[in-house]
Design an enzyme around this catalytic site. Structure first.
Site, PDB file in Angstrom:
ATOM      1  N   GLY A   8       0.825  -1.218   0.000  1.00 33.96           N
ATOM      2  CA  GLY A   8       0.000   0.000   0.000  1.00 33.96           C
ATOM      3  C   GLY A   8       0.849   1.253   0.000  1.00 33.96           C
ATOM      4  O   GLY A   8       0.480   2.285   0.566  1.00 33.96           O
ATOM      5  N   LEU A  10       1.607   3.453  -2.190  1.00 32.76           N
ATOM      6  CA  LEU A  10       1.300   4.653  -2.980  1.00 32.76           C
ATOM      7  C   LEU A  10       0.194   5.490  -2.351  1.00 32.76           C
ATOM      8  O   LEU A  10      -0.357   6.386  -2.978  1.00 32.76           O
ATOM      9  CB  LEU A  10       0.909   4.256  -4.411  1.00 32.76           C
ATOM     10  CG  LEU A  10       2.015   3.539  -5.202  1.00 32.76           C
ATOM     11  CD1 LEU A  10       1.558   3.259  -6.622  1.00 32.76           C
ATOM     12  CD2 LEU A  10       3.304   4.351  -5.218  1.00 32.76           C
ATOM     13  N   GLY A  11      -0.122   5.228  -1.093  1.00 32.24           N
ATOM     14  CA  GLY A  11      -1.171   5.980  -0.411  1.00 32.24           C
ATOM     15  C   GLY A  11      -0.639   7.206   0.300  1.00 32.24           C
ATOM     16  O   GLY A  11       0.531   7.590   0.141  1.00 32.24           O
ATOM     17  N   ASP A  52      -0.971  -7.041  -4.984  1.00 34.01           N
ATOM     18  CA  ASP A  52      -2.269  -6.998  -4.308  1.00 34.01           C
ATOM     19  C   ASP A  52      -2.106  -7.846  -3.048  1.00 34.01           C
ATOM     20  O   ASP A  52      -1.769  -9.037  -3.145  1.00 34.01           O
ATOM     21  CB  ASP A  52      -3.347  -7.578  -5.237  1.00 34.01           C
ATOM     22  CG  ASP A  52      -4.733  -7.481  -4.624  1.00 34.01           C
ATOM     23  OD1 ASP A  52      -4.859  -7.672  -3.391  1.00 34.01           O
ATOM     24  OD2 ASP A  52      -5.686  -7.215  -5.371  1.00 34.01           O
ATOM     25  N   TYR A 141     -14.422  -0.914   8.536  1.00 37.30           N
ATOM     26  CA  TYR A 141     -13.005  -0.543   8.668  1.00 37.30           C
ATOM     27  C   TYR A 141     -12.541  -0.781  10.108  1.00 37.30           C
ATOM     28  O   TYR A 141     -11.503  -1.390  10.358  1.00 37.30           O
ATOM     29  CB  TYR A 141     -12.849   0.930   8.279  1.00 37.30           C
ATOM     30  CG  TYR A 141     -11.463   1.503   8.466  1.00 37.30           C
ATOM     31  CD1 TYR A 141     -10.382   1.027   7.730  1.00 37.30           C
ATOM     32  CD2 TYR A 141     -11.242   2.556   9.361  1.00 37.30           C
ATOM     33  CE1 TYR A 141      -9.111   1.578   7.899  1.00 37.30           C
ATOM     34  CE2 TYR A 141      -9.988   3.111   9.524  1.00 37.30           C
ATOM     35  CZ  TYR A 141      -8.925   2.613   8.791  1.00 37.30           C
ATOM     36  OH  TYR A 141      -7.675   3.160   8.950  1.00 37.30           O
ATOM     37  N   LYS A 145      -9.743  -3.327  11.689  1.00 39.13           N
ATOM     38  CA  LYS A 145      -8.583  -2.810  12.431  1.00 39.13           C
ATOM     39  C   LYS A 145      -8.446  -3.515  13.786  1.00 39.13           C
ATOM     40  O   LYS A 145      -7.342  -3.843  14.205  1.00 39.13           O
ATOM     41  CB  LYS A 145      -8.687  -1.286  12.595  1.00 39.13           C
ATOM     42  CG  LYS A 145      -8.393  -0.537  11.301  1.00 39.13           C
ATOM     43  CD  LYS A 145      -6.913  -0.620  10.953  1.00 39.13           C
ATOM     44  CE  LYS A 145      -6.622  -0.538   9.496  1.00 39.13           C
ATOM     45  NZ  LYS A 145      -5.217  -0.730   9.144  1.00 39.13           N
ATOM     46  N   ILE A 171      -4.437  11.611  10.004  1.00 43.03           N
ATOM     47  CA  ILE A 171      -3.109  12.119   9.647  1.00 43.03           C
ATOM     48  C   ILE A 171      -3.241  13.243   8.629  1.00 43.03           C
ATOM     49  O   ILE A 171      -3.926  13.111   7.616  1.00 43.03           O
ATOM     50  CB  ILE A 171      -2.225  10.974   9.135  1.00 43.03           C
ATOM     51  CG1 ILE A 171      -1.973  10.041  10.316  1.00 43.03           C
ATOM     52  CG2 ILE A 171      -0.901  11.500   8.589  1.00 43.03           C
ATOM     53  CD1 ILE A 171      -1.301   8.773   9.985  1.00 43.03           C
TER      54      ILE A 171
HETATM   55  P1  NAD Z   1      -4.474   5.310   1.615  1.00 48.31           P
HETATM   56  O1  NAD Z   1      -5.880   4.937   1.275  1.00 48.31           O
HETATM   57  O2  NAD Z   1      -3.991   6.663   1.261  1.00 48.31           O
HETATM   58  O3  NAD Z   1      -3.469   4.237   0.985  1.00 48.31           O
HETATM   59  C1  NAD Z   1      -3.724   2.863   0.992  1.00 48.31           C
HETATM   60  C2  NAD Z   1      -3.031   2.261  -0.200  1.00 48.31           C
HETATM   61  O4  NAD Z   1      -3.346   0.869  -0.250  1.00 48.31           O
HETATM   62  C3  NAD Z   1      -3.474   2.877  -1.538  1.00 48.31           C
HETATM   63  O5  NAD Z   1      -2.338   3.237  -2.295  1.00 48.31           O
HETATM   64  C4  NAD Z   1      -4.253   1.730  -2.218  1.00 48.31           C
HETATM   65  O6  NAD Z   1      -4.098   1.748  -3.632  1.00 48.31           O
HETATM   66  C5  NAD Z   1      -3.572   0.530  -1.607  1.00 48.31           C
HETATM   67  N1  NAD Z   1      -4.379  -0.690  -1.674  1.00 48.31           N
HETATM   68  C6  NAD Z   1      -5.725  -0.816  -1.521  1.00 48.31           C
HETATM   69  N2  NAD Z   1      -6.071  -2.101  -1.674  1.00 48.31           N
HETATM   70  C7  NAD Z   1      -4.931  -2.805  -1.901  1.00 48.31           C
HETATM   71  C8  NAD Z   1      -4.652  -4.167  -2.128  1.00 48.31           C
HETATM   72  N3  NAD Z   1      -5.602  -5.094  -2.185  1.00 48.31           N
HETATM   73  N4  NAD Z   1      -3.351  -4.542  -2.305  1.00 48.31           N
HETATM   74  C9  NAD Z   1      -2.354  -3.602  -2.270  1.00 48.31           C
HETATM   75  N5  NAD Z   1      -2.574  -2.287  -2.102  1.00 48.31           N
HETATM   76  C10 NAD Z   1      -3.854  -1.898  -1.910  1.00 48.31           C
HETATM   77  O7  NAD Z   1      -4.266   5.017   3.165  1.00 48.31           O
HETATM   78  P2  NAD Z   1      -3.167   5.607   4.147  1.00 48.31           P
HETATM   79  O8  NAD Z   1      -3.758   6.772   4.794  1.00 48.31           O
HETATM   80  O9  NAD Z   1      -1.865   5.704   3.481  1.00 48.31           O
HETATM   81  O10 NAD Z   1      -3.177   4.443   5.243  1.00 48.31           O
HETATM   82  C11 NAD Z   1      -2.145   3.492   5.382  1.00 48.31           C
HETATM   83  C12 NAD Z   1      -2.438   2.669   6.614  1.00 48.31           C
HETATM   84  O11 NAD Z   1      -2.546   3.525   7.758  1.00 48.31           O
HETATM   85  C13 NAD Z   1      -3.757   1.902   6.539  1.00 48.31           C
HETATM   86  O12 NAD Z   1      -3.602   0.647   7.153  1.00 48.31           O
HETATM   87  C14 NAD Z   1      -4.695   2.756   7.353  1.00 48.31           C
HETATM   88  O13 NAD Z   1      -5.719   1.967   7.929  1.00 48.31           O
HETATM   89  C15 NAD Z   1      -3.773   3.317   8.404  1.00 48.31           C
HETATM   90  N6  NAD Z   1      -4.279   4.570   8.976  1.00 48.31           N
HETATM   91  C16 NAD Z   1      -4.306   5.717   8.257  1.00 48.31           C
HETATM   92  C17 NAD Z   1      -4.803   6.887   8.839  1.00 48.31           C
HETATM   93  C18 NAD Z   1      -4.846   8.204   8.094  1.00 48.31           C
HETATM   94  O14 NAD Z   1      -5.387   9.189   8.611  1.00 48.31           O
HETATM   95  N7  NAD Z   1      -4.282   8.305   6.908  1.00 48.31           N
HETATM   96  C19 NAD Z   1      -5.299   6.852  10.151  1.00 48.31           C
HETATM   97  C20 NAD Z   1      -5.289   5.644  10.838  1.00 48.31           C
HETATM   98  C21 NAD Z   1      -4.759   4.516  10.256  1.00 48.31           C
END
Ligand code: NAD
Length: 315
Positions: A8, A10-11, A52, A141, A145, A171
């Site tokens: 993941g 690229l998130g 994936d 979700y 978690k 975040i």
């Molecule tokens: P995001 O949605 O920006 O990024 C998630 C990434 O996972 C995306 O690039 C998406 O393309 C990829 N993805 C989705 N399904 C997939 C799959 N089947 N296989 C591979 N990749 C896949 O999320 P983020 O904010 O970067 O979050 C990252 C982690 O941090 C997550 O576990 C999220 O639950 C956790 N988190 C984030 C926040 C926040 O505010 N951003 C808060 C609490 C927890």
């Protein structure tokens, strides 16, 4: 932690974490993976492979070839999107964790899996929410978690896998947009401040949620992964936070730098209900005591940095 495979990547968090870890451990020691190939330029010269996380065989192939000592599993569907596709959210968020843990067990790898304030819900004390308390989330979700937290604890206790993690609050960052969660308003407000000097919040006045600025979120990963294991009483799902925010607190802070900014409200009932089920403020004393968690950014310091960087990015 020396050589890291990220899922993941690229998130919102992954794009920044890949470069942050690359600067510390060497870019050649980071393998960024994601289901999609969009935005690979965001991670510059870090090696990228498509993965994936529901495909355990492909994950294992990449581990055998890249030989990481740590997997950072960030792949997930977030809270608001998760309510539109709950079954897929379960599959990605839980199978992704299980596949990561199974490979880590077989190859003796360390694991970082982030949880979230979404792991709390009905019955949770909402003020100064303790590290260990009632967890009955109302979103898919959140269900995934809590499951991830328990699975990581299970793999540590049952198989000795070195699992570690934090419960991230919302975040805030300027590089990559968030992936459709409930706290995204606190990012959008800064973009709209720069673009239009005005923002209509989908979260209601007075709704408190914990937040963290991205540099602190990145540092937390390294600090907990490098922490002395003999000092860890907990392992996974440490509460961490830097500030408990409401739309009006963000408004006040933005006005210090942009006096003509205007905040209005256009409430989204789905995300508002989710926000109300989450803590107002977390007790992060276990993280502070066990591995020295200490955020650097408060609201005004973050606001200044967000506005300065978005000004450059958007104009
Ligand atoms: P995001 O949605 O920006 O990024 C998630 C990434 O996972 C995306 O690039 C998406 O393309 C990829 N993805 C989705 N399904 C997939 C799959 N089947 N296989 C591979 N990749 C896949 O999320 P983020 O904010 O970067 O979050 C990252 C982690 O941090 C997550 O576990 C999220 O639950 C956790 N988190 C984030 C926040 C926040 O505010 N951003 C808060 C609490 C927890």
């Amino acid at each position: 932690m020396k050589r890291i495979l990220m899922t993941g990547a690229l998130g919102q968090i992954g794009t920044e974490l890949a470069l942050y870890l690359g600067d510390i451990y060497g870019r050649e020691n980071i393998l960024a993976t994601n289901r999609s190939e969009k935005n690979i330029e965001a991670i510059e010269d870090i090696r990228f492979e498509k993965l994936d996380v529901t495909d355990g065989d492909r994950m294992y192939e990449l581990v055998k070839e890249f030989k990481p000592d740590t997997i950072v599993n960030l792949a997930a569907i977030l809270s608001a999107r998760g309510e539109q596709i709950p079954q897929t959210t379960w599959k990605i968020n839980v199978d992704g964790v299980i596949n990561t843990l199974e490979i880590a067990r077989q190859e003796n790898l360390k694991v970082f899996v982030p949880s979230s304030i979404a792991a709390f819900g009905e019955g949770t004390p909402l003020d100064n929410t303790p590290q260990t308390t009632i967890q009955r989330p109302s979103t898919m979700y959140g269900v995934t978690k809590v499951s991830g937290e328990i699975l990581c604890d299970y793999y540590f206790k049952r198989f000795g896998v070195d699992t570690r993690g934090v419960r991230y609050p919302g975040i805030i960052s300027y590089k990559t947009l968030p992936g459709n969660g409930t706290t995204d308003y606190a990012v959008h407000i800064y973009y709209e401040a720069i673009k239009h000097k005005a923002y209509a919040s989908y979260i209601a006045e007075g709704t408190q949620m914990d937040m963290l600025y991205m540099p602190d979120a990145l540092k937390a990963v390294v600090d907990i992964m490098e922490a002395d294991p003999s000092k860890l009483i907990h392992r996974n799902a440490f509460n961490i936070t830097a500030m408990s925010l409401t739309p009006e607190l963000l408004d006040e802070s933005i006005k210090k730098y942009m006096p003509d900014f205007k905040l209005s409200y256009d409430i989204d009932p789905v995300r508002q209900a989710i926000a109300e089920s989450w803590p107002n403020s977390l007790d992060d004393s276990c993280a502070r005591e066990e591995w020295g968690w200490k955020p650097e950014y408060d609201l005004d310091k973050m606001t200044k940095d967000m506005l300065e960087n978005l000004e450059k990015k958007l104009k």
